[in-house]
Design a protein around this motif. Structure first.
Motif, mmCIF file in Angstrom:
data_model
loop_
_atom_site.group_PDB
_atom_site.id
_atom_site.type_symbol
_atom_site.label_atom_id
_atom_site.label_comp_id
_atom_site.label_asym_id
_atom_site.label_seq_id
_atom_site.Cartn_x
_atom_site.Cartn_y
_atom_site.Cartn_z
ATOM 1 N N LYS A 99 0.835 -1.211 0.000
ATOM 2 C CA LYS A 99 0.000 0.000 0.000
ATOM 3 C C LYS A 99 0.866 1.256 0.000
ATOM 4 O O LYS A 99 0.586 2.231 -0.728
ATOM 5 N N HIS A 106 1.294 6.137 -7.222
ATOM 6 C CA HIS A 106 0.127 6.930 -7.626
ATOM 7 C C HIS A 106 0.412 8.425 -7.527
ATOM 8 O O HIS A 106 -0.089 9.221 -8.341
ATOM 9 N N GLY A 144 -4.520 -0.861 -3.451
ATOM 10 C CA GLY A 144 -4.454 0.090 -4.556
ATOM 11 C C GLY A 144 -3.745 -0.434 -5.788
ATOM 12 O O GLY A 144 -3.240 0.350 -6.598
ATOM 13 N N ARG A 180 -12.693 -2.687 -8.241
ATOM 14 C CA ARG A 180 -11.543 -1.886 -8.658
ATOM 15 C C ARG A 180 -11.136 -2.279 -10.078
ATOM 16 O O ARG A 180 -11.122 -3.463 -10.439
#
Length: 805
Positions: A99, A106, A144, A180
């Motif tokens: 993460k 990101h 993510g 997702r």
């Protein structure tokens, strides 16, 4: 292989459940672009590497060029799941977890990828996701993750296509339930022909086995993937594996071909080199915007094969703006002129066409034939469109040539051809050949022409003289054509490069012939294979040579219709070789003939094995020829040994090999490294390459290391590699080598995890320079404290002759 009705129904029902109707454009509407650590780093992955790569995406311009995904491959987790059943990132490698890395990536405007496996364990032995799809997909989504590469080791499969569909669709459904958007990369190596069923399951699917950083691997993968154009399109891509550009095993020409053909095949562009050490040339290849534009064209069409003959291939790819990308690909070892008529492509009819070379930016025009002199292993890619006024653009002039073998201290004949493909006559044409220093090139026919019309050719022959003492090797000869074109008589030059191969006689000694490169090699089916049988049309697709049940680890695998030529220079005295039809594909008969110049030693038609001994005294050339009335017979030259320089017949055969374990006296105290993982060993006569026995290994599904810790150090000074012979059972197996070194018995391994298919055999090789050791540990070959091999998949595997060479 066609889908059965039952399988069609299964696929349809699974896809209907798994994939709701998507808005346009679909996910991965163009082939994904990014990075994966495996090709350059193997298991040596950590957060710092991933973050530094993300930084380089931005600073080097790769992000602006279209690269988005920074992907983590195998070995990122702990060996065991957590108490809650979830995968646990290795805290030493990823102190902030996945993460934390995802957040960092990101933050750069990029996306993060992860690795999983549709089996009980990954290829490197970490937890797999078979039966845990829902939990693992949700875990990755919570972290993510944006991209999943889903591998196929330890898969528990019955081998049916139905099972592959079931396992990979289970993860597809699990991903969808997370909500997702995760790009799903199916990595089952093309085993179940996923292009026939995986559209709507994954966004991309591997069509081949793993790539390696060498030309035969890239050439073989192109041949497998190029015919699959009908199965690719927006959101569903054929994946010929990651890029090796920059890893050092190929030339710049070969790397440009790698990039060019991946773009023409609308393949994912996943960088596999250490970007922190990438050269300017590597970055220029990876970031070439014109090449990337062809790969990323929004029309989403994989280029189709227009022609494929004698190692020369032409691909045609339509582009969204109406242009066509045309690739002229030369897989051979010599300069070749590759041509295609415009009417054979999808180009609309016109009086002339503008060609823009996507690598150089140079523009030329042609009337009706697209043609270029393409270097060995090279690819020329043009962006082509109709042209109204050809007088404003230089004509395309192709320069080609051919040069036979050149003997050091002798000479050869060079033939060049210059062809005008443009609209309009070129004038004052002059051809020149520039040779290495000390050589001479003398034209023996005309090398000038006052006028050369459209589609006309000037052919010239040259005598090439090479000084005595020139070492064996490859030498460039540059051929250029200077001319004037157009109403204003503008000057232009077109050039090509021919590689002259200089041969010298073998050095003194007795050698395995498979260690000497032939001057020429022609085969009936696919390439001649070194130290294995000829399994089929692709490189490295055979097994260990086996004739009448006897297994050979050295030799040449051919088929009928083959001829190999070696230059001896009168220095060699004898060739002794076993010959016969390989057990893998009984057939024949075949006739094996050894020619010493024009003197023949022949087996006559045989199907079983026999031994040939040929007197080569005084011969300049050696030829090995296999003939038969039947096509495609698998014919082996087994353990061929060449004697040169008058050495005694009892001299050792080079390269020298030292057997460490041959299992003639039993299991030789072989054991398992991790008792809790299972496995067992027993002496067996069923497979042996040294003596009469080998070792039968009962492997656990997830695999184990089998070998021996040594009471005293083993001195392997002078050796460069470790090898062992392996035969897989009813399921395939991974084969890997590790050693323990030094007083602390530290483990050093390469992380190559080479795969052997069910029922096949091979020699597994690991060079010492491929073995990676823990930080602060140096691999000292004089202090080997343990030798181990890794095997897996839950079946019986046979091994023999663990050796240093």
């Amino acid at each position: 292989m066609m889908l059965t009705r039952a399988l069609v129904a299964l696929v349809s029902s699974l896809i209907f459940v798994a994939v709701p109707a998507q808005a346009t454009p679909p996910q991965a509407s163009t082939p994904p672009m990014g990075f994966n650590n495996w090709n350059a780093f193997g298991c040596d992955v950590n957060a710092a590497l991933i973050k530094e790569t993300a930084d380089l995406f931005v600073s080097s311009g790769l992000k602006n060029a279209g690269y988005r995904y920074v992907n983590i491959d195998d070995c990122w987790s702990l060996r065991e799941r957590g108490a809650d059943g979830r995968l646990v990132p290795d805290p030493a490698k990823f102190p902030d977890g996945i993460k934390g890395v995802a957040d960092y990536v990101h933050g750069k405007g990029l996306k993060l990828g992860i690795y999983g496996d549709a089996g009980t364990k990954t290829c490197a032995g970490y937890p797999g996701s078979l039966g845990r799809e829902e939990l693992d997909a949700q875990t990755w989504a919570d972290w993510g993750v944006d991209y999943l590469k889903y591998d196929n080791c330890n898969n528990q499969s019955d081998g049916s296509q139905e099972d592959y569909v079931r396992r990979y669709t289970a993860m597809r459904q699990a991903i969808d339930r997370t909500g997702r958007a995760i790009v799903y990369s199916i990595c089952e190596w093309g085993t179940s022909q996923p292009w026939t069923w995986a559209k709507g399951v994954g966004q991309l699917w591997r069509t081949t086995g793993d790539i390696s950083d060498d030309w035969p691997s890239v050439r073989s993968i192109i041949r497998q993937n190029a015919p699959l154009a009908a199965y690719a399109g927006p959101g569903h891509w054929n994946d010929p594996d990651m890029l090796e550009v920059g890893n050092g095993g190929m030339t710049a020409t070969e790397y440009r071909t790698h990039m060019s053909m991946w773009a023409m095949m609308a393949a994912p562009l996943i960088i596999g080199t250490d970007l922190r050490a990438a050269s300017a040339e590597t970055l220029a290849i990876l970031s070439d915007r014109d090449v990337i534009a062809i790969d990323q064209d929004r029309l989403g069409v994989q280029g189709r094969v227009v022609s494929d003959q004698n190692g020369l291939m032409v691909l045609d790819k339509p582009l969204a703006d109406g242009d066509r990308a045309i690739a002229l690909y030369n897989s051979t070892d010599a300069l070749a002129t590759v041509s295609v008529a415009t009417r054979a492509t999808g180009l609309r009819g016109a009086g002339s066409y503008r060609l823009t070379d996507v690598w150089t930016g140079g523009a030329t025009q042609v009337r009706s034939t697209i043609s270029a002199g393409v270097p060995a292993h090279g690819t020329v890619v043009y962006r082509v469109r109709p042209l109204r006024d050809p007088a404003t653009v230089p004509p395309a002039v192709a320069v080609g040539g051919e040069l036979g073998t050149v003997v050091s201290g002798g000479g050869g004949e060079l033939a060049t051809a210059v062809t005008n493909r443009g609209v309009g006559t070129i004038r004052d044409l002059a051809v020149a050949a520039r040779v290495p220093e000390g050589w001479t090139a003398t034209p023996t026919t005309g090398h000038r022409r006052a006028r050369l019309a459209t589609d006309a050719t000037l052919e010239t022959t040259w005598t090439i003289a090479v000084p005595a003492g020139t070492p064996a090797g490859s030498y460039p000869i540059d051929v250029s054509a200077a001319y004037r074109w157009g109403p204003q008589g503008r000057s232009a030059t077109t050039a090509g490069q021919i590689v002259a191969v200089v041969v010298t006689a073998p050095e003194d000694g007795r050698r395995h012939l498979s260690t000497i490169a032939p001057v020429t090699s022609v085969n009936g089916t696919g390439p001649v294979e070194t130290d294995q049988s000829n399994g089929g049309p692709l490189e490295n697709d055979g097994s260990l040579i086996t004739i009448g049940g006897k297994v050979h680890t050295r030799g040449l695998g051919t088929t009928t219709g083959s001829e190999l030529r070696y230059y001896l220079g009168g220095r060699c005295s004898r060739l002794i070789t076993d010959v016969g039809v390989d057990d893998e594909a009984a057939g024949g008969p075949a006739t094996f003939t050894v020619y010493a110049d024009d003197t023949a030693t022949t087996s006559g038609p045989i199907t079983s094995g026999t031994t040939l001994t040929a007197d080569l005294t005084g011969a300049a050339w050696l030829r090995l020829v296999v003939a038969s009335t039947a096509a495609g017979v698998h014919a082996d030259w087994a353990t061929p040994v060449l004697t040169c320089g008058g050495v005694p017949d009892d001299s050792p055969v080079l390269p020298e090999s030292r057997t460490l374990f041959s299992f003639e006296s039993g299991t030789e105290d072989f054991t398992i490294a991790n008792p809790g993982d299972g496995g067992a060993v027993a002496q067996s006569p069923l497979f042996h390459t040294d003596g009469a026995n080998g070792l039968k290994v009962s492997t656990p599904v997830a695999g184990n290391w089998f070998g021996k810790a040594l009471a005293a150090p083993l001195d392997l000074t002078g050796a460069t590699a470790l090898k062992f012979d392996l035969k897989a059972g009813d399921v395939g197996t991974v084969g890997e080598i590790a050693v323990q070194v030094g007083d602390a018995s530290s483990w050093c391994q390469g992380g190559l995890w080479g795969w052997t298919n069910a029922g096949s055999s091979r020699t597994v090789t690991e060079r010492f320079d491929q073995l990676g050791c823990p930080a602060g540990v140096t691999l000292d070959p004089s202090r080997i404290r343990g030798v181990w091999v890794f095997l897996n998949t839950g079946g019986e595997v046979h091994i023999d002759d663990i050796r240093a060479e």
